[in-house]
Design an enzyme around this catalytic site. Structure first.
Site, mmCIF file in Angstrom:
data_model
loop_
_atom_site.group_PDB
_atom_site.id
_atom_site.type_symbol
_atom_site.label_atom_id
_atom_site.label_comp_id
_atom_site.label_asym_id
_atom_site.label_seq_id
_atom_site.Cartn_x
_atom_site.Cartn_y
_atom_site.Cartn_z
ATOM 1 N N CYS A 154 10.168 0.575 -0.404
ATOM 2 C CA CYS A 154 9.283 1.725 -0.637
ATOM 3 C C CYS A 154 9.472 2.791 0.441
ATOM 4 O O CYS A 154 9.230 3.974 0.199
ATOM 5 C CB CYS A 154 7.833 1.257 -0.679
ATOM 6 S SG CYS A 154 7.368 0.167 0.675
ATOM 7 N N HIS A 580 3.030 -1.072 2.926
ATOM 8 C CA HIS A 580 3.639 -0.354 1.805
ATOM 9 C C HIS A 580 3.626 1.136 2.122
ATOM 10 O O HIS A 580 2.690 1.644 2.746
ATOM 11 C CB HIS A 580 2.836 -0.637 0.532
ATOM 12 C CG HIS A 580 3.328 0.108 -0.665
ATOM 13 N ND1 HIS A 580 4.610 -0.044 -1.160
ATOM 14 C CD2 HIS A 580 2.728 1.041 -1.463
ATOM 15 C CE1 HIS A 580 4.762 0.747 -2.206
ATOM 16 N NE2 HIS A 580 3.636 1.416 -2.404
#
Length: 1023
Positions: A154, A580
């Site tokens: 990510c 994330h």
């Protein structure tokens, strides 16, 4: 289902929880809200925001217990413990200024445990996720595309999307070309950079012209594997990656520059776009120095600051730059001034530090505000003289405000003891006391019989009130002497004999006070209170005026000539060791913020960006800010994005246009294949969590005939070899009497065979129910309509198309199926029977796998299968004893496996080696405790209860052991409450991997082999 899996991957990255079923449960409990589900799993209750008292309304101070603990304004923070911790992730400084030499003061806060995963106390729930549709892959018009997360990548998506949305950068990458002779003369590093540039070109081309909803960056990422940690490892650091990316791109463009201007970096378009310069001037041990440096991404400390301008001010000024003291060697200070700002100005926000006491990195979650537009004039060398004057003025104002706040504090926290109160309130309380009258009136007859003895304690309140606190209040002292004299003169007054002070009045009150005394004291106290309130009001107004002056210090129009607009915010959610990344990017043509979260690109707002980026309330906060100059900002104002992208696609090289066309053609091919696959799709025998939950979602509504047929078709596919054999035996009937006669004969022959098998006496080594769905139905007395329709579906299966006879029989069987209406068969009931058989096979497979793993001493894997087998089997047995498998057998080996695992975990724990202790604790937390809590219900058997007691006693015996250090004892203390009392524990156990046997014969053979091993019997031939 691909969307669902991506969601699960992101939640695993952020929370550290690897249990897909539990993550699905959290997502369902959050009504599908991804951010709420993550907060649901990871967060402590958020602390309420603290209001700055200096900016508050005056009344906020009065009588406020909270107000006493608030920092006195943001301009002059009180000193805190020195923050000597350095950032956890070492970021290579790419021609950028080093972190300030002097550490900034920081607010101390508790370190967060990197292994902690807070789980909401809720029941195990299921998530309904829509089945994947082919249209979900397609891009919606000109909407920006997402990027696939191929495993902890990510960070790549967040950075690349931010850069792609810069029109100038996008054009530079897509227009890159290199002469063949330059390419051939490149060394290995140069060729690697060029290869990466070419992959980035392809990726950008697809992001412009693809018809897909998201693109796959695997090819570009493959080139990064050798430079960065493997993508199987935790996420890469955003700033580290961006540094390396700009490095590679700069080197690739330098090859083209060298063809005309060898070694001239000033002509490099990457340098022109992303790099600037600053001048450092300072004094060190009495010696002045100055130097000019280049920077790419400018690092800023977050700890100790409230907003971006404070961070910049702290980074630009260190120590004291007092020219009058430059000769003193003890003085040190330096100032930085930007001499050239790049069109794209990137700030790295240092949100990680190393906790020396814990020996691990931790994230800084403090709140940091940043504006949508920042004016850089106050940091430019050309404004040095003006800014230095303003800094001196700012320093003077802050010092004055500190003095005023200290004076205000003396009024608002008055007293000499540990308990302090606002002085105006104290005077008001005394006034209220004086005017309070006793509840019982004193008669004149009684008052003549006694006198009030003099009490030295009576004037004490006035003593306290008139006690000087650093101010001259002689008038008040004189008033007190007068009052005291009057009390002495009236000490001989006759009063009622004392009974009990508690009986005389509900509230404290003077025993006696004359009108003259009351008037005097009231006059003094009221005057003092008014004077003090006026002083407090004056101080607050002065502080407010200074605050306003500080806030408006740099609002001079002369210092608002160099605006930079916020282009992108890169956000990190999680802890230092896991998390994330996503990005908020301002879409200039659409005039709105968009959120780029892996494959999803959604509309957003400044309010959402603030909530998720400023930090302070949750584990999500901005990690990197990208600002752009007006020149770059206006470059994006070229009309609607669709037209802009179309122009850029048309301007691409023929090779890149062909690359886009090929990928779009492949999408069409994939779509056609998908459509074809869906038309005859047979779901897995053991449904995935998604398909299971789809079935669950339909239970409360009308029966979906398609889902019923899919499950029954799966059972038909499992039995296709037996059905094909039955058709083969009808050759004579087919030749003589035709296809319908052949179907009728095959149907009756197969029914008879299965009926006889269902009546055979079962043995421990042979379970006929595994051979065919109808044996299960017949043994459990399923309705005749269900049995007949199921058998008819066996002959209507598409997979029987082996020869002309099979195809003919299949077509006739399908025609007969279409004639069966809802009045003939209850489809709800039909569905439930097939669901039960599917669950029965799943239980059997889990049981067999668990027993095989147990025999191979793989206790961790075995326990998970056995627990799930037991839980699912319990549901079946509620409908009948022959619906499931032997409960006692599963319970026995679950118990054995649990005891073995407990021995392993306990041995690892007492080894005192950190790695072994951690492994033992993980086994206990992830397997043993959840399993024990599942077992420990009101129907628990004596054997299971005894086993649980044995395991608990094993761990309790370690309490107070002298050979275990305090740290280990503390860890044991944290584990025991969960081990001993699971009444409020969330029951979570990782679901085992799905297993699909090839055929009923294979499943029956495994069953026979395992049971022979367990029961010590001879091998049984499977019929």
């Amino acid at each position: 289902a691909s969307d669902c899996q991506v969601l699960l991957n992101q939640m695993k990255e952020i929370t550290g929880i690897q249990d897909s079923a539990f993550l699905l449960a959290a997502l369902k409990a959050a009504d599908g809200d991804f951010m709420e589900a993550v907060t649901f799993l990871t967060e402590d209750p958020a602390p309420e925001p603290v209001q700055d008292p200096a900016a508050a309304e005056p009344s906020a101070w009065e009588g406020s217990a909270v107000g006493k603990q608030l920092p006195q304004g943001n301009a002059a923070p009180a000193p805190h413990n020195q923050d000597n911790l350095r950032t956890a992730n070492t970021v290579r400084s790419l021609e950028s200024p080093k972190a300030p030499a002097a550490e900034r003061d920081a607010d101390t806060h508790s370190a967060e445990n990197k292994y902690r995963s807070k789980r909401k106390r809720c029941e195990m729930l299921s998530l309904w996720v829509e089945s994947p549709k082919q249209n979900d892959w397609r891009r919606a018009g000109d909407w920006p595309v997402g990027m696939k997360n191929i495993g902890n990548t990510c960070w790549f998506s967040a950075v690349i999307q931010s850069l792609f949305q810069l029109p100038e950068f996008r054009r530079l990458v897509l227009g890159y070309s290199l002469p063949q002779n330059v390419l051939e003369s490149c060394r290995h590093t140069g060729k690697r950079n060029i290869a990466f540039m070419q992959e980035l070109q392809c990726l950008f081309a697809l992001m412009l012209g693809t018809w897909r909803k998201f693109v796959d960056p695997s090819a570009a990422l493959e080139l990064l594997r050798d430079v960065f940690r493997s993508t199987e490892q935790p996420q890469q650091d955003v700033s580290e990656f961006t540094h390396k990316l700009l490095d590679w791109l700069e080197d690739a463009f330098q090859l083209t520059v060298n063809a005309t201007s060898p070694g001239d970096k000033s002509e490099n378009p990457m340098v022109q776009l992303f790099y600037g310069t600053f001048l450092t001037e300072g004094v060190h041990e009495g010696n002045t120095f100055s130097k000019i440096e280049t920077f790419g991404q400018y690092p800023l400390q977050v700890n100790g600051y409230q907003n971006l301008n404070e961070c910049l001010e702290g980074a630009m000024v260190e120590g004291e730059m007092d020219e009058a003291t430059t000769s003193q060697s003890v003085k040190y200070g330096q100032e930085r001034w930007f001499t050239k700002l790049p069109p794209v100005l990137t700030f790295e926000l240092s949100r990680f530090k190393f906790n020396q006491s814990l020996g691990q990195p931790e994230k800084i979650h403090t709140k940091l505000e940043f504006p949508q537009t920042i004016y850089m004039d106050r940091y430019l060398y050309c404004n040095k003289d003006l800014i230095q004057m303003k800094r001196e003025e700012m320093k003077r104002l802050k010092e004055k405000m500190v003095t005023l706040q200290q004076k205000l504090e003396r009024y608002m926290e008055y007293g000499s003891g540990p308990a302090r109160f606002p002085l105006p309130d104290m005077l008001q309380y005394v006034l209220e006391f004086i005017v309070t009258k006793p509840a019982v009136a004193v008669s004149s007859a009684q008052s003549s019989q006694t006198t009030l003895p003099h009490s030295p304690a009576k004037p004490h309140v006035l003593d306290v009130l008139s006690q000087p606190n650093g101010t001259d209040i002689r008038t008040e002292d004189e008033a007190f002497l007068v009052a005291n004299s009057l009390l002495q003169q009236n000490s001989s007054m006759e009063l009622q004999p004392p009974v009990s002070p508690a009986e005389l009045s509900e509230h404290p009150a003077p025993h006696v006070v004359s009108e003259e005394e009351m008037k005097l004291v009231q006059t003094c106290l009221q005057r003092w209170r008014n004077e003090i309130e006026q002083d407090v009001q004056d101080l607050k107004e002065s502080i407010a005026r200074i605050n306003l002056s500080i806030e408006q210090m740099y609002c001079d129009p002369l210092l608002q000539q160099v605006p930079y607009r916020l282009h992108a915010v890169l956000v990190h959610e999680g802890q230092a060791n896991a998390g994330h990344y996503w990005a908020f990017i301002y879409d200039q043509p659409r005039k709105r913020w968009l959120k780029y979260n892996d494959i999803w690109v959604t509309e957003s707002s400044w309010e959402e960006l603030e909530r998720e980026s400023f930090g302070g309330l949750r584990s999500a906060s901005a990690y990197c800010l990208m600002y752009i100059s007006e020149q770059v900002s206006h470059a994006g104002d070229e009309g609607p994005e669709a037209r802009q992208f179309q122009k850029e696609v048309e301007a691409l090289s023929p090779e890149l246009r062909h690359y886009i066309q090929e990928d779009n053609w492949r999408l069409e091919q994939e779509a056609e294949e998908w459509e074809e696959e869906q038309s005859c799709k047979i779901p897995q025998m053991e449904p995935s969590p998604t398909s299971e939950l789809q079935d669950l979602s339909s239970e409360s509504g009308p029966v979906c005939e398609q889902s019923v047929r899919s499950l029954s078709s799966e059972h038909a596919r499992i039995a296709k070899e037996q059905t094909a054999k039955a058709i083969a035996n009808t050759a004579d009937a087919y030749e003589k009497n035709g296809v319908e006669a052949a179907l009728c004969e095959a149907f009756h022959e197969e029914y008879s065979r299965l009926y006889l098998l269902s009546k055979e006496t079962p043995t421990p080594q042979n379970d006929a129910r595994l051979q065919h769905v109808l044996i299960y139905f017949l043994q459990n007395n399923a309705p005749q309509q269900v049995v007949e329709r199921t058998l008819l579906e066996q002959f209507a299966d598409k997979n029987l198309s082996y020869d002309e006879r099979s195809i003919s029989i299949m077509k006739v069987a399908r025609a007969k199926l279409s004639e069966i209406g809802p009045d003939d068969v209850d489809m709800e009931e039909y569905k439930r029977w097939h669901e039960d058989y599917s669950l029965f096979r799943k239980v059997s497979i889990y049981l067999l796998t668990g027993l095989e793993l147990y025999q191979n001493r793989k206790y961790q894997e075995s326990l998970t299968y056995l627990v799930y087998a037991y839980q699912s089997n319990t549901k079946l047995l509620l409908k009948g004893t022959n619906r499931g498998v032997s409960e006692s057998l599963i319970a026995l080996y679950r118990r054995k496996c649990l005891l073995k695992l407990n021995e392993v975990a306990a041995s690892l724990f007492v080894s005192c080696e950190e790695a072994h202790v951690s492994e033992g604790v993980n086994i206990l937390n992830e397997l043993i405790i959840p399993c024990m809590h599942l077992m420990n219900n009101f129907e628990i058997s004596k054997e299971d209860l005894d086993a649980i007691e044995v395991m608990r006693n094993r761990w309790c015996s370690y309490l107070g052991r002298e050979d275990m250090d305090a740290k280990l004892q503390m860890k044991l203390g944290e584990l025991l409450p969960r081990l001993l009392d699971g009444s409020t524990e969330v029951i979570v156990l990782k679901e085992p991997p799905k297993i699909r046997p090839n055929s009923p014969y294979d499943l029956c053979s495994r069953f026979a082999a395992v049971m022979e091993s367990i029961h010590g019997a001879s091998t049984v031939t499977v019929k």
